[in-house]
Write a protein that holds these residues in place. Structure first.
Motif, PDB file in Angstrom:
ATOM      1  N   ARG A   1       4.455   8.464   7.791  1.00 36.42           N
ATOM      2  CA  ARG A   1       3.300   9.332   7.585  1.00 36.42           C
ATOM      3  C   ARG A   1       3.794  10.757   7.584  1.00 36.42           C
ATOM      4  O   ARG A   1       4.808  11.061   8.207  1.00 36.42           O
ATOM      5  CB  ARG A   1       2.316   9.200   8.753  1.00 36.42           C
ATOM      6  CG  ARG A   1       1.657   7.865   8.901  1.00 36.42           C
ATOM      7  CD  ARG A   1       1.183   7.652  10.325  1.00 36.42           C
ATOM      8  NE  ARG A   1       0.519   8.807  10.896  1.00 36.42           N
ATOM      9  CZ  ARG A   1       0.545   9.111  12.182  1.00 36.42           C
ATOM     10  NH1 ARG A   1       1.224   8.369  13.032  1.00 36.42           N
ATOM     11  NH2 ARG A   1      -0.106  10.163  12.641  1.00 36.42           N
TER      12      ARG A   1
ATOM     13  N   VAL B   1       2.773  14.350   8.782  1.00 38.08           N
ATOM     14  CA  VAL B   1       1.801  14.926   9.706  1.00 38.08           C
ATOM     15  C   VAL B   1       2.034  16.407   9.883  1.00 38.08           C
ATOM     16  O   VAL B   1       3.150  16.864  10.089  1.00 38.08           O
ATOM     17  CB  VAL B   1       1.938  14.211  11.076  1.00 38.08           C
ATOM     18  CG1 VAL B   1       1.149  14.937  12.135  1.00 38.08           C
ATOM     19  CG2 VAL B   1       1.463  12.780  10.962  1.00 38.08           C
TER      20      VAL B   1
ATOM     21  N   GLY C   1      -4.179  15.051  14.634  1.00 39.89           N
ATOM     22  CA  GLY C   1      -3.319  14.237  13.769  1.00 39.89           C
ATOM     23  C   GLY C   1      -2.910  14.942  12.497  1.00 39.89           C
ATOM     24  O   GLY C   1      -1.731  15.101  12.222  1.00 39.89           O
TER      25      GLY C   1
ATOM     26  N   ALA D   1      -3.118  14.324   9.031  1.00 38.61           N
ATOM     27  CA  ALA D   1      -2.284  13.590   8.070  1.00 38.61           C
ATOM     28  C   ALA D   1      -2.286  14.299   6.726  1.00 38.61           C
ATOM     29  O   ALA D   1      -3.308  14.755   6.247  1.00 38.61           O
ATOM     30  CB  ALA D   1      -2.832  12.180   7.902  1.00 38.61           C
TER      31      ALA D   1
ATOM     32  N   HIS E   1      -3.892   4.180   9.623  1.00 33.37           N
ATOM     33  CA  HIS E   1      -3.211   5.285   8.954  1.00 33.37           C
ATOM     34  C   HIS E   1      -2.754   4.909   7.555  1.00 33.37           C
ATOM     35  O   HIS E   1      -2.263   5.759   6.815  1.00 33.37           O
ATOM     36  CB  HIS E   1      -1.979   5.715   9.756  1.00 33.37           C
ATOM     37  CG  HIS E   1      -2.311   6.465  10.995  1.00 33.37           C
ATOM     38  ND1 HIS E   1      -3.069   7.603  11.009  1.00 33.37           N
ATOM     39  CD2 HIS E   1      -1.977   6.241  12.295  1.00 33.37           C
ATOM     40  CE1 HIS E   1      -3.198   8.042  12.242  1.00 33.37           C
ATOM     41  NE2 HIS E   1      -2.548   7.243  13.045  1.00 33.37           N
TER      42      HIS E   1
END
Lengths: 474, 445
Positions: free
Chosen positions: A46, A48, A55, A57, A134
């Motif tokens: 991911r 980030v 978080g 994202a 996610h």
């Protein structure tokens, strides 16, 4: 593009996992020069932005801020996970992905599966769910563990069960490290057989790996690089055991062996991440290699294990790569596929290899490989254009072959030796939830698996006539 | 009249891109007659507001990588492109599983696909029909492709549908390819007007033996398929078109070749095929080409190499069954397309020999000829034969034999049942395809 989540359980699972993340970062750094978070990266990581709260994202196409692994780390001892968190990979994981305890499972499958399994059920499901959320499109869970101990074996298979319950549509590919005969954990046969039942029932695909084979490969490379042959020098970074170029500095014991397994995982997923002229997705692996639901154990072999420094690659060298894939030296488990029956075989090629090279080699090798009568041309092939770091091309062969029967028979015999004398049984039986029937069921499951292989083996070498066709009235 | 192409799955999208490339460069070649160029461009492209040629194509795949690559390759050519919004993809493929493609992905996404097709159709002044391009070995091309064909048949019941299929290498690209092939053919037979087949094995041999390519890649294979398809679909003058280029290519193709519902399988042969470097040094003659092509038809040789010159059409008294060994290839119908210099001087009488054809169709009905004075793809003279004959009988029979053997042991069936088809469905499909085999076998009676 799909995502995969790696679930690493136990000491072995986490050490292999650690090498996997290191090599994955190295591979992507090699390919992705622009620092853009692309589709290939998103399959395992991911992106980030920690400045944004909650978080933060980031989507595909933006610059890389902070890469976080799509992983869940589980261990009932803190040692290994703590080491990871203090090492160079600490940025890649955050605390919500980890689950640890202090006292370990004492090499006892029952402790891992029953005791910790029920105590931590909620937390495990929670962490898995978070990892899944996610993902845009979660395709596969990779479980990495060993069979001989307590946590990887017991808690690992509990996690497998939970994955099937909570995410029935997501493929489960398990990499299991099987104990060799010379294993020093006395109860490893118990742990392995109890775990086998779970693998047979709940996994989509199992790739068994044996420590002894990995040791043999490592020794072969060391022999080559210590000047085994005069004038031959192994290219930097090209040995399959090398972690050079990754984040970690000095190499620890077992690192060389674990790198091999990590490379296996990288190669399986390469066609799903990078482009090629004949793509092979993860769901195609189970589809093509598993003809009957319980026979989902695949023999892995990986080539090349190193590249010599001279860079010219004549066709002959390429053909050698294919021959090597079918030689025992490159298998990650000790078994003899050429003298048993192939049910199916997949060849995943990376690098500058064309379809004519593939066809030529299949035609060349095919006569020496015994295939089951109803799958005489049972090959699944994939061509990915991006080679692994340090090589111009590589090949991963996964074979569904009845030779694994002998591995399982050996395991069964080691189990019986102990079980007959009821050695160490009380350690298991006094665990809440564990009964004698668990043992007998596990043995039965293993025996019927062996029987299924037996039935198929019985057809080997016999002339089987074509099945009578439907007749149409004219 | 325009043809809308649907490219399905990795194969369909890769071959489709090569096809448009061949057509575009052939149409724009400096020596083209402007009528030819106009008709060709109208048939396959429309012009956007910047004056670019945009392919009349819808790209469909269940995972995005291949579509991205094809669109990029097209744009990089600088001569034509795909429409920016003419594609549909998902994140996860069909896993080589026909049932996943047909029962799950197809129904789930059909509305969006139909919308894209509708937009392309509306851009056409007049619709000549549809061509779908896919392979039969995988999951998306085969499964989703079949479902989409079903939808086209429902929505555009009066339009012609030509299915272009690529059959995989016999020695396996996908282990369950024979299951996927049988399921696809069984279903398509009811829906399609004609099924045009290319076999990877044959095309591979063309690449190695005629084009002398040492390291054959899928691009090479796809380019040969594109060349052969292009030579069928580029504008031509037909008997019905009265001195102008035919406005109804698909309709005329179907009516000349697939006149009977039991016989829809078409194979293609194009000569010459040679490395482009050799073209300048070669001489082309119609008599020579037509002689070779006729013998290729008779001896069922798919390429111009190793032709069996001993094979002769049987006299009226002898007729042999063709499943056993090398024997005579009986045709139901043939379409000969000649392109190039002095095309009207070519004598094609050899193809009207009644001995080539099945007894219940007269050679006048069975044989059709199209001409174009414009050379195709750099060959001064080229001849293409589209055949509805027993040429595909042996490969089809092999495919069914292998699939049936696998089915007899029920291997992999659980993977299909998971997604919604039953053993009954399998049996029905096997029956349909055996029927096709039986029909073609009977052609020589």
């Amino acid at each position: 593009m799909t995502q995969s989540v790696i679930v690493q359980v136990g000491q072995c699972g986490n050490q292999i996992g650690c090498r996997f993340w290191d090599l994955a970062l190295r591979e992507h750094a090699h390919v992705n020069k622009k620092g853009v978070y692309d589709e290939a990266l998103s399959s395992f990581f991911r992106n980030v932005d920690s400045r944004i709260s909650d978080g933060g994202a980031c989507g595909v196409g933006e610059r890389i801020q902070h890469l976080k692994a799509r992983a869940v780390l589980v261990d009932m001892e803190e040692g290994v996970v703590n080491e990871i968190l203090q090492g160079p990979l600490r940025e890649v994981f955050d605390s919500t992905q980890l689950l640890t305890d202090v006292s370990g499972s004492g090499n006892n499958w029952a402790v891992g599966h029953m005791t910790y399994g029920s105590a931590y059920r909620e937390q495990i499901v929670d962490k898995l769910r978070k990892a899944a959320e996610h993902c845009d499109c979660l395709q596969c869970f990779f479980l990495i563990h060993s069979m001989g101990g307590g946590t990887g074996s017991g808690l690992g298979t509990k996690v497998l069960k939970l994955l099937e319950e909570e995410f029935p549509d997501v493929c489960r590919i398990v990499t299991s490290v099987y104990p060799s005969a010379e294993d020093d954990v006395i109860t490893s046969p118990y742990n392995s057989v109890l775990a086998m039942k779970e693998l047979t029932e709940h996994a989509d695909c199992v790739i068994p790996v044996e420590n002894q084979s990995l040791v043999d490969i490592v020794n072969k490379i060391k022999y080559m690089s210590d000047g085994g042959k005069p004038g031959s020098v192994i290219k930097r970074d090209s040995a399959i055991i090398s972690g050079r170029g990754g984040l970690s500095g000095a190499e620890k014991p077992f690192d060389a062996m674990n790198n091999i397994v990590a490379n296996l995982l990288l190669n399986i997923t390469s066609s799903a991440r990078f482009e090629g002229s004949l793509n092979m997705d993860l769901n195609e692996i189970a589809m093509n290699l598993v003809p009957f639901p319980r026979l989902h154990y695949l023999v892995p072999s990986l080539t090349p294990i190193y590249t010599l420094a001279d860079v010219n690659v004549p066709s002959r060298r390429l053909d050698q790569m294919f021959s090597d894939a079918f030689s025992k030296n490159h298998q990650l488990i000790r078994a003899d596929p050429k003298h048993s029956l192939y049910l199916a075989c997949a060849l995943m090629v990376r690098g500058n290899v064309q379809v004519s090279d593939l066809r030529r080699n299949i035609e060349r090798l095919r006569p020496s490989l015994p295939f089951v009568s109803w799958n005489q041309e049972g090959w699944k092939t994939g061509l990915c254009s991006v080679p692994p770091v340090g090589h111009s091309h590589s090949l991963l062969a996964l074979a569904n072959n009845t030779c694994l029967k002998s591995t399982f028979v050996e395991l069964s015999e080691r189990f019986t030796k102990l079980y007959r004398k009821k050695a160490h049984l009380h350690h298991y039986l006094h665990i809440d939830g564990m009964e004698q029937s668990c043992f007998s069921e596990a043995v039965t499951s293993l025996s019927s698996l062996i029987e299924e292989y037996d039935h198929l083996d019985a057809t080997k070498g016999k002339i089987v006539l074509d099945a009578t066709r439907l007749s149409i009235a004219t | 009249m325009s043809v809308v192409t649907l490219q399905l799955g990795q194969c369909g999208n890769q071959v489709g891109q090569e096809l448009y490339d061949v057509i575009c460069s052939d149409a724009q070649d400096a020596q083209r007659s402007t009528t030819h160029t106009t008709v060709s461009c109208e048939r396959f492209f429309h012009q956007n507001k910047h004056g670019d040629l945009v392919a009349r194509a819808v790209l469909i795949d269940m995972e995005p990588k291949v579509i991205k690559q094809s669109m990029k390759k097209a744009a990089d050519s600088g001569r034509w492109r795909y429409g920016d919004d003419s594609h549909f993809s998902q994140k996860q493929g069909s896993g080589n599983n026909w049932a996943n493609g047909f029962c799950v992905h197809g129904p789930r996404h059909i509305e969006l696909v139909e919308e894209l097709v509708r937009r392309e159709v509306e851009r056409c002044d007049r619709l000549a029909g549809f061509m779908t391009m896919m392979s039969v070995a995988g999951g998306t091309g085969s499964g989703v492709g079949t479902y989409v064909t079903q939808s086209l048949r429902d929505v555009y019941s009066k339009s012609f549908i030509l299915n272009h299929l690529t059959w995989p290498y016999g020695t396996g690209e996908v282990i369950v390819q024979n299951y996927n092939s049988v399921l696809t053919l069984a279903h398509l037979y009811q829906l399609s007007d004609a099924i045009l087949v290319h076999e990877n094995d044959t095309v591979h041999r063309i690449c190695s033996q005629l084009l002398n390519i040492k390291h054959i890649s899928f691009s090479d294979v796809n380019r040969v398929i594109a060349h052969q398809l292009g030579s069928v679909l580029q504008p031509a003058l037909t008997a019905d078109s009265h001195g102008v280029y035919s406005r109804n290519p698909l309709g005329e193709l179907v009516s000349s070749l697939a006149c009977h519902p039991e016989y829809k399988l078409l194979s293609v042969c194009t000569i010459p095929q040679m490395p482009s470097s050799s073209i300048a040094y070669s001489t082309f003659s119609w008599p020579g080409q037509l002689k070779h092509l006729r013998q290729m038809l008779i001896s069922n040789s798919k390429m111009e190499d190793g032709i069996d010159w001993q094979m002769r059409p049987p006299s009226a008294s002898e007729r042999t069954k063709s499943l056993t060994g090398a024997s005579f290839n009986t045709s139901l119908a043939n379409l000969l397309i000649l392109r190039g210099k002095d095309v009207y001087s070519a004598e094609a009488g050899g193809f009207e020999d009644p001995a080539l054809y099945t007894s219940w169709l007269s050679p006048e009905t069975a044989f059709t000829r199209w001409n174009s004075p414009v050379p195709f793809n750099k060959y001064e003279k080229s001849a293409t034969l589209v055949s509805n004959s027993q040429a595909l009988l042996k490969p089809l029979d092999n495919m069914v034999r292998k699939a049936w053997n696998m089915f007899a042991s029920r291997a992999y069936i659980h993977q299909y049942i998971r997604f919604g088809i039953s053993e009954e469905d399998f049996l029905d499909s096997f029956t349909s395809v055996e029927q096709v085999i039986s029909s073609y076998t009977q052609l020589c009676n």
